[in-house]
Structures are given as C-alpha cells and as structure tokens.
Design a protein around this motif. Structure first.
Motif, PDB file in Angstrom:
ATOM      1  N   TRP A 463      67.687 108.089 -20.686  1.00 50.94           N
ATOM      2  CA  TRP A 463      67.140 108.731 -21.867  1.00 50.94           C
ATOM      3  C   TRP A 463      66.873 107.724 -22.993  1.00 50.94           C
ATOM      4  N   ASP A 464      67.158 106.434 -22.743  1.00 47.77           N
ATOM      5  CA  ASP A 464      66.847 105.413 -23.756  1.00 47.77           C
ATOM      6  C   ASP A 464      65.349 105.232 -23.925  1.00 47.77           C
ATOM      7  N   HIS A 465      64.584 105.654 -22.934  1.00 46.82           N
ATOM      8  CA  HIS A 465      63.127 105.551 -22.984  1.00 46.82           C
ATOM      9  C   HIS A 465      62.527 106.925 -22.701  1.00 46.82           C
ATOM     10  N   HIS A 466      61.302 107.131 -23.154  1.00 45.02           N
ATOM     11  CA  HIS A 466      60.600 108.371 -22.839  1.00 45.02           C
ATOM     12  C   HIS A 466      60.523 108.519 -21.328  1.00 45.02           C
ATOM     13  N   PRO A 467      60.691 109.732 -20.786  1.00 45.25           N
ATOM     14  CA  PRO A 467      60.686 109.894 -19.320  1.00 45.25           C
ATOM     15  C   PRO A 467      59.415 109.404 -18.649  1.00 45.25           C
ATOM     16  N   ASN A 468      58.287 109.455 -19.357  1.00 51.09           N
ATOM     17  CA  ASN A 468      57.018 109.049 -18.752  1.00 51.09           C
ATOM     18  C   ASN A 468      56.487 107.751 -19.355  1.00 51.09           C
ATOM     19  N   ASP A 469      57.387 106.902 -19.849  1.00 50.51           N
ATOM     20  CA  ASP A 469      56.994 105.620 -20.408  1.00 50.51           C
ATOM     21  C   ASP A 469      56.430 104.737 -19.296  1.00 50.51           C
ATOM     22  N   PRO A 470      55.165 104.317 -19.394  1.00 56.56           N
ATOM     23  CA  PRO A 470      54.588 103.531 -18.297  1.00 56.56           C
ATOM     24  C   PRO A 470      55.282 102.188 -18.070  1.00 56.56           C
ATOM     25  N   ALA A 471      56.007 101.689 -19.081  1.00 57.91           N
ATOM     26  CA  ALA A 471      56.667 100.388 -18.940  1.00 57.91           C
ATOM     27  C   ALA A 471      58.001 100.473 -18.220  1.00 57.91           C
ATOM     28  N   HIS A 472      58.454 101.684 -17.930  1.00 57.85           N
ATOM     29  CA  HIS A 472      59.781 101.841 -17.354  1.00 57.85           C
ATOM     30  C   HIS A 472      59.747 102.850 -16.209  1.00 57.85           C
ATOM     31  N   GLY A 473      60.038 102.398 -14.993  1.00 56.62           N
ATOM     32  CA  GLY A 473      60.161 103.300 -13.862  1.00 56.62           C
ATOM     33  C   GLY A 473      58.846 103.917 -13.436  1.00 56.62           C
ATOM     34  N   THR A 474      58.901 105.182 -13.021  1.00 55.97           N
ATOM     35  CA  THR A 474      57.716 105.869 -12.502  1.00 55.97           C
ATOM     36  C   THR A 474      56.940 106.549 -13.624  1.00 55.97           C
ATOM     37  N   HIS A 475      55.639 106.629 -13.426  1.00 55.07           N
ATOM     38  CA  HIS A 475      54.727 107.166 -14.441  1.00 55.07           C
ATOM     39  C   HIS A 475      53.742 108.119 -13.779  1.00 55.07           C
ATOM     40  N   HIS A 476      53.468 109.250 -14.450  1.00 59.51           N
ATOM     41  CA  HIS A 476      52.411 110.173 -14.030  1.00 59.51           C
ATOM     42  C   HIS A 476      51.263 110.045 -15.027  1.00 59.51           C
ATOM     43  N   SER A 477      50.097 109.694 -14.534  1.00 62.74           N
ATOM     44  CA  SER A 477      48.936 109.444 -15.403  1.00 62.74           C
ATOM     45  C   SER A 477      47.977 110.627 -15.325  1.00 62.74           C
ATOM     46  N   TRP A 478      48.097 111.562 -16.298  1.00 60.04           N
ATOM     47  CA  TRP A 478      47.249 112.751 -16.289  1.00 60.04           C
ATOM     48  C   TRP A 478      46.370 112.881 -17.536  1.00 60.04           C
ATOM     49  N   GLU A 479      46.553 112.025 -18.526  1.00 62.09           N
ATOM     50  CA  GLU A 479      45.658 112.074 -19.684  1.00 62.09           C
ATOM     51  C   GLU A 479      44.216 111.798 -19.269  1.00 62.09           C
ATOM     52  N   VAL A 480      44.043 110.911 -18.280  1.00 66.20           N
ATOM     53  CA  VAL A 480      42.693 110.514 -17.881  1.00 66.20           C
ATOM     54  C   VAL A 480      41.929 111.706 -17.323  1.00 66.20           C
ATOM     55  N   TRP A 481      42.426 112.359 -16.313  1.00 72.45           N
ATOM     56  CA  TRP A 481      41.716 113.517 -15.766  1.00 72.45           C
ATOM     57  C   TRP A 481      41.566 114.613 -16.817  1.00 72.45           C
ATOM     58  N   ASN A 482      42.622 114.869 -17.563  1.00 69.55           N
ATOM     59  CA  ASN A 482      42.594 116.007 -18.479  1.00 69.55           C
ATOM     60  C   ASN A 482      41.709 115.779 -19.695  1.00 69.55           C
ATOM     61  N   ARG A 483      41.653 114.551 -20.196  1.00 69.27           N
ATOM     62  CA  ARG A 483      40.984 114.346 -21.476  1.00 69.27           C
ATOM     63  C   ARG A 483      40.113 113.092 -21.564  1.00 69.27           C
ATOM     64  N   GLN A 484      40.208 112.170 -20.631  1.00 70.52           N
ATOM     65  CA  GLN A 484      39.562 110.871 -20.789  1.00 70.52           C
ATOM     66  C   GLN A 484      38.723 110.507 -19.579  1.00 70.52           C
ATOM     67  N   ASP A 485      37.851 109.510 -19.766  1.00 65.64           N
ATOM     68  CA  ASP A 485      37.069 108.966 -18.669  1.00 65.64           C
ATOM     69  C   ASP A 485      37.969 108.134 -17.760  1.00 65.64           C
ATOM     70  N   TYR A 486      37.593 108.039 -16.501  1.00 71.36           N
ATOM     71  CA  TYR A 486      38.447 107.305 -15.571  1.00 71.36           C
ATOM     72  C   TYR A 486      38.535 105.820 -15.897  1.00 71.36           C
ATOM     73  N   ALA A 487      37.615 105.293 -16.694  1.00 65.04           N
ATOM     74  CA  ALA A 487      37.723 103.892 -17.114  1.00 65.04           C
ATOM     75  C   ALA A 487      39.021 103.628 -17.867  1.00 65.04           C
ATOM     76  N   GLU A 488      39.617 104.675 -18.440  1.00 68.29           N
ATOM     77  CA  GLU A 488      40.854 104.504 -19.208  1.00 68.29           C
ATOM     78  C   GLU A 488      42.061 104.208 -18.312  1.00 68.29           C
ATOM     79  N   TYR A 489      41.920 104.366 -16.993  1.00 65.09           N
ATOM     80  CA  TYR A 489      43.001 103.897 -16.122  1.00 65.09           C
ATOM     81  C   TYR A 489      43.288 102.420 -16.372  1.00 65.09           C
ATOM     82  N   ARG A 490      42.254 101.679 -16.765  1.00 63.72           N
ATOM     83  CA  ARG A 490      42.401 100.234 -16.935  1.00 63.72           C
ATOM     84  C   ARG A 490      43.060  99.851 -18.263  1.00 63.72           C
ATOM     85  N   ALA A 491      43.443 100.846 -19.049  1.00 62.39           N
ATOM     86  CA  ALA A 491      44.002 100.557 -20.371  1.00 62.39           C
ATOM     87  C   ALA A 491      45.477 100.176 -20.314  1.00 62.39           C
ATOM     88  N   SER A 492      46.163 100.412 -19.184  1.00 59.96           N
ATOM     89  CA  SER A 492      47.580 100.097 -19.118  1.00 59.96           C
ATOM     90  C   SER A 492      47.957  99.690 -17.704  1.00 59.96           C
TER      91      SER A 492
END
Length: 801
Positions: A463-492
């Motif tokens: 709990w020291d980090h947000h559960p979906n923090d991309p810098a720590h452990g596993t990450h679910h990337s759903w902002e792109v499909w829901n709200r952004q262009d797929y080019a935004e996958y390359r942002a992180s």
C-alpha cells in the motif's frame, strides 16, 4: 483395490411437471437446448428470452443402485453449480454452495432415487447478502455473494446466462481399509538433480484405523523409487532423479514430462493409486526494487523472461461444453501465435485438468488467478469457509503441473478499493483484503511453497504505492482504450502490463451465424446486443476516426477498419514495451478468446475464428522483432532478440515517397545479444521529415519488416491502391488455394478475410503492407475452388484516396 463407477447415464432434469433427459456432466441450459425448450441464447436477441432459466430451481434425478463388497462407498461430485441440496432415497446426503470445489459424501449401503436440487443462484446470493450486508460491485449482479463463475452473471464481453447443473463428473468410489485422500508433490531441481517430495494424506475406514500400510512412489518408471510404512493418516516420500531434464516455457527449450505414481498397499495388495505427470523446473518472481521502481520479472530455470502473454476467459459461457479437444485447439492457437504465458482470469473458473495438461505439453506458462474479480467480497461466513476450502482444493489439484508458474489473489479488487469509490461505501466492512493479503498467501505457502504468489493484478506490492502504479509491479492499461489513442501506449514503460487491449467485431461469418437475416450495421439491433462494453461502439468509432475517415453506410469497410485498428493498437503497445526490456518484463493481452459471439477485445472470436489481431500477435510475439518507434528526435529503430542465440541483423532502411519513388537507402549492421534489445536512432537522411504526408520509412531484416508513417493514415497522401490477383490451386489439395497478390502501388494493410469465401475458410496470414512491385502468397484452406473475382471481394486494404 478401489473401484469406481462413473454416473453419466440415466439422469433426468425436472422442468415444472415435466422430466427431460439430462446429460451429465452438463448444465440446465444445454439440456433445455437439447430438448428444444429454449432457443440458442447466442443467436440474435435470444439471451433475454432465456433469462428466466437462471432464476428457477432445478432438480436432477437418477436411480442409484450399487452392490459392492467394499467397506465404504462415496458419492463424489467434481463440480456442482452451485447451491445444491442432495438426497438419496428421500434422505439427506448433503448440501453445497460452491461451484469451484469438489464434494464427497459417504453413501455406504444406501440406494434409491438420487436427487440433486439446485436453488436459483439469485436466491442463494440474496440469502448470503442478507447475512453479510451489501458490497460494491462493478456490475449490477450479485456475483460476489456466491462462489460461482462471476462472468456468467454478465460482463463487458459476456452474456448474462446464469447456469445450474452437475457441470463436472460424478461417480461412486468403493473402497476398503484406506484410500489416498490427497497428494501434494513438491517438485524442485538443484544442481541437475530433480527432487520430488510427495506429501500423502490418507482416509481410513473404521476397520482400517491404525493398520500398517505401505506407501510407495516412483518417477519415470523405475528411475526413482521410495517406500514407507504408514500407521497414521499421512506420509512423506522423497525421490531423486539424477540428470533430470528441465521443463522450459515454449521457445526456450523442451517440455519433458515425467510420470509420477503413488501406490497405497495393504496386506491383501494395492488399495489405491494416484498418477500425474510432473516436470522439473524452477520458477522465481523477481520483485526487486531498482532505479525504475519495483520489478516483476519471471525467472524460469535461472533465465529472466519477457512474458508474451494473453488473458484467458472461459471458452464458453456454458463451460461444461468445453471439451479437451477444444482446449487443445484454442491453446495450440495461442502457442502458434508465439504466446508463452496464459493468465486464467479471476472472473471465470479453475479450468479442467485438460487445460493444464495441454499447457504442460505446449510449454505455455500458466498464471492462475484465484476467483475474485471486480467486486468487494465479504469475508464473513458462509463465504469465508467456502473460499478457504476452494483454495485448498484447487492448489492441491493444480500443483503437479509444471506449466503453473504463478498464483494471483484477485483481478482489480485492490485497485477498485482505492480508486472506484469502494472505500467510503464500505465504511470499514470487509471487502476481500483479508483473503488477498492473509488467507490465500498462507494457503499457498503451506501447500505449494514451490511457486510465487502475488496479491492481485494490478498490484504494486504494498500500500506504499498506488495499486496500479506503472512503476511498481503489475499494471492494467485501460485509459488508452477508454479515452485515448493507442499511440499513448508509448507514453510510459510499466514494469509488467498484465492487461491492455482494444476491441473489434468478430469475423463476418461469425456475425452472420449469430445474427441471421439481420442487415448488418454498427448500430443494428443484433450488433448492439452483441456489444456489451459501455459505449463500446463509440470507442470503436473514435478509435477509427483518429486514423481514418469513418465510413458511413458501409458496414464492410467499418468492419475492416475496426479490426485493423485493433491489430495496430495492440501491436503498438507490445512493440514499445518489448523494446524497453528489461525494465518492462511482460505483456498479457486482453484477451485471447471469447465465450460467445460478441464485439470484444479477443484475438480469436466466439466461433474460434482468428481476427487480424491474432496474426499480429504472431508477429510481435516472435523471438525476433523489428520495429520503428517515434522518438523525441525522430524515429528509433528497435531490434529485439528474445531467442537464446545472438542475432546479427543487417537492417535495410528505405525512405520512400508515397508513390513508391525511392528517396534514400541505408544499411545498418546490428549485433543483438540473446534476450536483449538494441535501440538506435534512424540516421540522418533516412527518416522522413516530421509531419510529412508524402514520405514514409521502411526497415527490413531477415524477412521482418517495420514501417513508420509520420502522420495518421487519413492525412497521408496514399495513392489509389492497385494490385493484381491470381488464384493457384495447391497440388493434391482440392480444399486449398494460393492467392497471389502483386502490388503496383503502395498497398497498406492488405487483408484477406477468408471467411467471406466460405464459413470454414482460413488464411495463413493477416494484414501485410506491400511496396510497388512486391507480391505476396496467401494460403487459403477450406474454401474449395475460387476464382480471382471471388477473392477480390474478400480483399481489403487502406484506401483514403
């Protein structure tokens, strides 16, 4: 020796005052379908017409007669769905309330009518909710109050078909003195020696109490043997296999499997036998902190891996219909797409042994979720005891499989607690944290200490980090499909992308079967009914519009473009993240398969037909990958080598005009070490000018190709595509033809939709881009004799001219 009688025949299903023939294993829906009582819920709008089935009480009956000389007879159910009251000869036998575990009842000396009465899952859930109180849920269904396949209550890709029935085998087991109740093989390997610690639990009859018995075990025939005398209810046997051959994930080595046999013997001979296949390998999950955050890297046999994964959902919303052959077909499709990891998602089921057997053989690593998804789960009784029993049952059942490499506590619930408004709504009530951070890791540590456990996906490790923090452990990337262009996958660059994906409709032949007689349009009634995602079509259309003119009144064009965008979107993410190995250590695409015909994120649709995405997975998950990525100072060439051998690549870079005129050519010699990546800036002169609508870049090496276009397709000056098509028969194969396409212009994302040539037809490749003067050969199977005009009607490509 123990005798077993399978109870597959003579079952009836009570429907009102009528008795229908019932198939066991099976479910109510399949029996009603066979009897013609309900229409196919996969067709048209029929799902809504059969909703009543899940709200009824159902009763299975069979005549049970047995004559055994053994001391004990057990009635064994491998799976009851779900809240059942069982009687035999009018007298109670037992009750159940969990689809995900087996049940055993002593019926020694009892005969008569066997009755299994299933309550409505809705009624059972309401009764539990009355005890535990309300809990938040992403969906307006009560799946968290009953230990049952959650996605049967409906999901954003699945129908609401709430099943009931004897969904896994049922049998009588006759035995005397003692039986093998549980075997836990702890399989390890060190310094080339395979070790198996067999932990054995027994159940005895009253006459068998305290009687000395012999337990023996052997691996690989007579290679390793152990034997011990047992006077209590347990024993430990240890075996060693010198020079054990290692089991490897596919693409990294072979998958040798060893037969493990355990035999329990009494004075009069063998009493019981247990057999499984095992494999020798080590698996570690490296979650070390580094300058980038907290890692999440699978290490198998000491080798650090980039996991090339897919998420798996039940292959049918009526899971009793999934046969071993169907498992093998679907998992073979995954392996042929260069997948090496399959995540069994937590809203489904613990799959049949045939699933894991096939993964063992194919070298597909299995990430197994415990079955909690997108909901707050009460931790009070009666659920807590069921959760513990279910976890113990399935950890022990699945642990012999070498393909199983990771236990995961839940899907998205830790994230949901933090971000989805659950915390204030719960006001201190239990919600599952005690399962994920307490009960489940204790069970895994006790029963299966040879494998890693992680509390959830996504999960940052604490709990020291947000559960979906991309810098720590596993990450679910759903902002792109829901709200952004797929080019935004390359942002992180997340450490491990456990879910991401993009939707597309299924194959045309699948739609025509599921929506017979409907004039297909993106918003036609059947298409909308078979689109379960919130604003799904809106997101599909916005995804297309960012790159192409959105077709109006042209369903075929819309269908093609949505499928192309899906393939491009997922490829963009994987190419970017693979290029950043070892910081990013894996991608798990949402999702491999579907459970019915639907517009979804799947690479293989509900009728088993591959979408263009499937073919793109085969390309971007190959051991060797060539890609061009946008960079701050121009495109970057990434050369990815996941194989165990070095790769010396001679990469040809060509800057070309839209009309095909060559403008610049350069050759780069690139040496890539095993399981590593080289990233290089594209040399001056080779890169098109930023924002150019008339130039593009091509990179080729060893049969691989990468493309870079500076602007979206709708802004690029594509010529009107021109190409010739010829059809050549395949000698000796009347069901196959070769389609040869010769390009006169740039032809972008040429796709042959083979199912348009016949519902069983398949093509051996997906989208491909041809330069002027190039040709491609596409092998089509299952279509019969076809001419060029037939084939042209099934060919599509980018055309913005």
């Amino acid at each position: 020796m123990k005798d077993t009688t399978q109870l597959t025949e003579g079952w009836s299903l009570r429907h009102g005052d009528a008795l229908l023939d019932a198939r066991v294993p099976g479910c109510v829906h399949t029996d009603l379908l066979a009897a013609g009582v309900i229409p196919d819920p996969f067709v048209g709008l029929n799902e809504t017409e059969v909703a009543w089935v899940g709200r009824q009480e159902w009763t299975y009956t069979a005549r049970l007669a047995h004559d055994s000389a053994h001391e004990r007879t057990d009635l064994v159910f491998d799976g009851l769905d779900t809240a059942a009251h069982i009687t035999l000869g009018g007298e109670p036998v037992g009750t159940t309330r969990n689809m995900h575990r087996g049940h055993r009842f002593d019926v020694t000396g009892r005969t008569g009518e066997l009755e299994v009465r299933f309550a409505s899952a809705y009624d059972e859930a309401a009764a539990v909710r009355a005890v535990t109180g309300e809990r938040p849920n992403v969906y307006p269904e009560p799946s968290q109050y009953i230990r049952k396949m959650a996605c049967g209550f409906g999901w954003d890709w699945g129908p609401t078909l709430v099943t009931a029935g004897i969904w896994r085998p049922v049998r009588l087991e006759h035995w005397s003195t003692a039986r093998i109740a549980r075997v836990r093989p702890l399989v390890t390997v060190a310094d080339g020696t395979g070790r198996v610690e067999v932990r054995l639990d027994l159940e005895r009859t009253a006459r068998g109490e305290g009687r000395p018995l012999t337990a023996s075990a052997r691996v690989a025939g007579t290679t390793a043997r152990a034997e011990t005398t047992v006077t209590g209810d347990g024993a430990v046997l240890r075996l060693e296999v010198p020079d054990a051959r290692l089991w490897w994930p596919r693409g990294h080595g072979d998958q040798p499997l060893y037969d493990l046999e355990v035999v329990l013997t009494g004075d009069d001979g063998p009493l019981d036998t247990w057999r499984r296949r095992i494999g020798f390998r080590t698996v570690v999950l490296d979650r070390s902190a580094d300058e980038h955050g907290t890692g999440f890297t699978l290490v198998v046999n000491g080798v650090r891996l980039f996991a090339r994964g897919v998420n798996w959902i039940p292959d049918d919303v009526l899971p009793s219909r999934v046969t071993p052959e169907r498992y093998r077909t679907r998992l073979t499709q995954a392996a042929e797409a260069n997948v090496d990891l399959v995540r069994v998602w937590g809203g489904g089921i613990y799959e049949d042994d045939a699933f894991y057997d096939t993964c063992d053989e194919l070298g597909l690593m299995v990430w197994q979720d415990f079955l909690f998804a997108c909901s707050a789960y009460p931790e009070e009784q009666p659920l807590r005891g069921e959760v513990e029993a279910e976890a113990r049952d399935n950890v022990v059942r699945l642990m012999p499989h070498p393909s199983l490499v990771l236990w995961n506590g839940n899907n998205e619930n830790l994230w949901g607690f933090r971000d989805w408004g659950w915390e204030p709504a719960l006001a201190g009530d239990s919600w599952g944290e005690g399962y994920y951070l307490g009960l489940l890791p204790r069970i895994v540590a006790e029963l299966d200490p040879t494998r890693p456990y992680t509390a959830g996906s996504p999960w940052s490790g604490s709990w020291d980090h947000h559960p979906n923090d991309p810098a720590h452990g596993t990450h679910h990337s759903w902002e792109v499909w829901n709200r952004q262009d797929y080019a935004e996958y390359r942002a992180s660059v997340p450490r491990f992308v456990a879910e991401f994906g993009w939707q597309a409709p299924p194959a045309l032949a699948t739609l025509r079967r599921a929506l017979p007689g409907e004039r297909l349009a993106p918003d036609s009634p059947g298409m909308l009914h078979h689109q379960k995602a919130e604003d799904g079509n809106g997101k599909l259309n916005r995804g297309v519009e960012r790159h192409f003119p959105l077709p109006e009144d042209d369903f075929d064009r819309w269908h093609y473009l949505t499928q192309i965008v899906q393939a491009r979107a997922v490829a963009a993410g994987i190419e970017h993240w693979r290029a950043h190995w070892p910081v990013c250590a894996g991608t798990v695409v949402w999702q491999l398969n579907d459970c019915w015909p639907v517009s979804s994120w799947a690479a293989i649709d509900g009728d088993g037909r591959p979408k263009p995405l499937y073919h793109e997975l085969r390309r971007v998950y190959a051991d060797r990958l060539l890609t061009l990525l946008p960079g701050a100072d121009g495109p970057v060439l990434a050369v990815v080598n996941q194989s165990a051998e070095p790769w010396h690549a001679s990469v040809t870079l060509r800057r070309q005009a839209a009309d095909g005129t060559p403008l610049h050519r350069a050759v780069l010699d690139v040496a890539v070490e095993p399981r590593s990546v080289v990233r290089l800036p594209v040399p001056d002169g080779a890169a098109p000018a930023a924002g150019s609508a008339k130039e593009f870049l091509v990179a080729d090496a060893d049969g691989l190709r990468a493309l870079h276009f500076p602007v979206p397709d709708k802004d690029f000056a594509y010529p009107r595509p021109r190409y010739d098509v010829t059809v050549e028969p395949v000698p000796g194969r009347e069901d196959r033809v070769d389609v040869v396409v010769s390009a006169h212009t740039l032809v972008r994302d040429l796709l042959l939709q083979a199912d348009r040539l016949g519902p069983e037809a398949t093509a051996d490749r997906g989208p491909q881009t041809l330069l002027p003067g190039e040709r491609t050969r596409i092998r089509v199977s299952g279509c019969g004799a076809r001419d060029a005009s037939d084939v042209r009607s099934a060919l599509f490509c980018v055309d913005t001219a």
